[in-house]
Scaffold this active site. Sequence first.
Site, PDB file in Angstrom:
ATOM      1  N   ASP A 202       1.855   8.911  -0.669  1.00 35.86           N
ATOM      2  CA  ASP A 202       2.171   7.215  -1.234  1.00 35.86           C
ATOM      3  C   ASP A 202       1.719   7.188  -2.872  1.00 35.86           C
ATOM      4  O   ASP A 202      -0.165   8.167  -2.891  1.00 35.86           O
ATOM      5  CB  ASP A 202       1.262   6.735  -0.299  1.00 35.86           C
ATOM      6  CG  ASP A 202       1.567   4.623  -0.363  1.00 35.86           C
ATOM      7  OD1 ASP A 202       1.859   4.118   0.077  1.00 35.86           O
ATOM      8  OD2 ASP A 202       0.890   4.777  -1.677  1.00 35.86           O
ATOM      9  N   ASP A 205      -1.153   5.078  -3.051  1.00 39.35           N
ATOM     10  CA  ASP A 205      -3.397   4.989  -2.737  1.00 39.35           C
ATOM     11  C   ASP A 205      -3.612   6.325  -3.637  1.00 39.35           C
ATOM     12  O   ASP A 205      -5.276   6.814  -3.523  1.00 39.35           O
ATOM     13  CB  ASP A 205      -2.212   5.532  -1.368  1.00 39.35           C
ATOM     14  CG  ASP A 205      -2.248   4.158  -0.406  1.00 39.35           C
ATOM     15  OD1 ASP A 205      -3.171   3.579  -0.738  1.00 39.35           O
ATOM     16  OD2 ASP A 205      -1.460   4.572   1.234  1.00 39.35           O
TER      17      ASP A 205
HETATM   18  C1  PRP Z   1       5.482   2.059  -3.923  1.00 38.68           C
HETATM   19  C2  PRP Z   1       6.025   3.134  -5.258  1.00 38.68           C
HETATM   20  C3  PRP Z   1       7.877   2.111  -5.475  1.00 38.68           C
HETATM   21  C4  PRP Z   1       7.824   2.066  -4.260  1.00 38.68           C
HETATM   22  C5  PRP Z   1       9.400   3.215  -4.445  1.00 38.68           C
HETATM   23  O1  PRP Z   1       5.265   1.399  -4.658  1.00 38.68           O
HETATM   24  O2  PRP Z   1       5.066   2.973  -6.531  1.00 38.68           O
HETATM   25  O3  PRP Z   1       6.948   0.922  -6.097  1.00 38.68           O
HETATM   26  O4  PRP Z   1       6.843   2.172  -3.471  1.00 38.68           O
HETATM   27  O5  PRP Z   1       9.685   3.115  -3.214  1.00 38.68           O
HETATM   28  P1  PRP Z   1      11.216   2.181  -3.055  1.00 38.68           P
HETATM   29  O6  PRP Z   1      12.160   2.503  -4.041  1.00 38.68           O
HETATM   30  O7  PRP Z   1      11.812   2.248  -1.829  1.00 38.68           O
HETATM   31  O8  PRP Z   1      11.612   0.645  -3.794  1.00 38.68           O
HETATM   32  P2  PRP Z   1       3.971   0.392  -2.939  1.00 38.68           P
HETATM   33  O9  PRP Z   1       5.730  -0.599  -2.814  1.00 38.68           O
HETATM   34  O10 PRP Z   1       4.087   1.586  -1.925  1.00 38.68           O
HETATM   35  O11 PRP Z   1       3.230   0.163  -3.202  1.00 38.68           O
HETATM   36  P3  PRP Z   1       2.085   0.515  -4.302  1.00 38.68           P
HETATM   37  O12 PRP Z   1       2.610   1.647  -5.724  1.00 38.68           O
HETATM   38  O13 PRP Z   1       1.116  -1.178  -4.480  1.00 38.68           O
HETATM   39  O14 PRP Z   1       1.567   1.244  -2.729  1.00 38.68           O
HETATM   40  N1  URA Z   2       6.475   4.787  -2.351  1.00 41.08           N
HETATM   41  C1  URA Z   2       5.015   6.399  -2.315  1.00 41.08           C
HETATM   42  O1  URA Z   2       4.501   6.797  -2.843  1.00 41.08           O
HETATM   43  N2  URA Z   2       5.741   7.326  -2.155  1.00 41.08           N
HETATM   44  C2  URA Z   2       6.903   6.936  -1.281  1.00 41.08           C
HETATM   45  O2  URA Z   2       7.273   8.475  -0.656  1.00 41.08           O
HETATM   46  C3  URA Z   2       7.962   6.810  -1.492  1.00 41.08           C
HETATM   47  C4  URA Z   2       7.557   5.739  -1.572  1.00 41.08           C
END
Ligand code: PRP
Ligand code: URA
Length: 211
Positions: A202, A205
Amino acid sequence: MIARAMHTIVQHPLLQHRIAILRDTKTDCKLFRELVHEITRFLAFDALRDLPTAAVRVKTPMGEASGEKVVGHIVVAPILRAGMGMLAPMLEILPYATAGVIGMKRNEETAEPIPYYLNLPKAWPDSFVVLVDPMLATGGSACDAIATLKKNGFSRIVFLNVISCPEGIARVEREHPDVPIYTAAVDDRLNDHHYIVPGLGDAGDRLFGTL
Ligand code: PRP
Ligand code: URA
């Protein structure tokens, strides 16, 4: 007719070296942030080749030289949260750019992005948006962000991304064939939880230490 933009995998060895360290579970939060910062600058170098410029003449101590200066309203648009890690390096190389912030969080079950914040500058006919997000998984967040930008009057958009996968690239190319994607890696696949494999986990995170 809408021109079909191809995705580009930026292959420089100095970039790929950093991607390998970025993925490593042993890489801590501080190093992760520094690497995202450096990687963004490598990506930008390739992705911004087509920035509009105007011819200028400058006076040097020895005479006059012709040169080029970047023109137009450039907007750097991070998708929150993880895109924030790419904002500072972009504004370092584009100090005259403005920033537009797009807040989205994926629903953990469905992976559908849920928008929670939006603050964009005014769109001008010559606006050029650099959308940044380190992860392109299902493509839902990127596609919604691009649709939001278009709804708000922005038509020239380029997407900078660190790790992608075939599913996400295919979705962005299908829904927004006019938006070129620059990525440092196209990984194998998504797992059952919509995470990129092998990916890096992630990104938000790891960037913000919320593991
Ligand atoms: C993550 C990442 C993208 C998204 C990608 O964000 O930074 O924005 O997931 O996934 P997708 O292509 O399936 O949409 P997340 O929604 O986890 O939020 P965060 O950055 O606040 O952790
Ligand atoms: N968002 C992330 O941060 N990691 C992944 O692998 C997919 C979505």
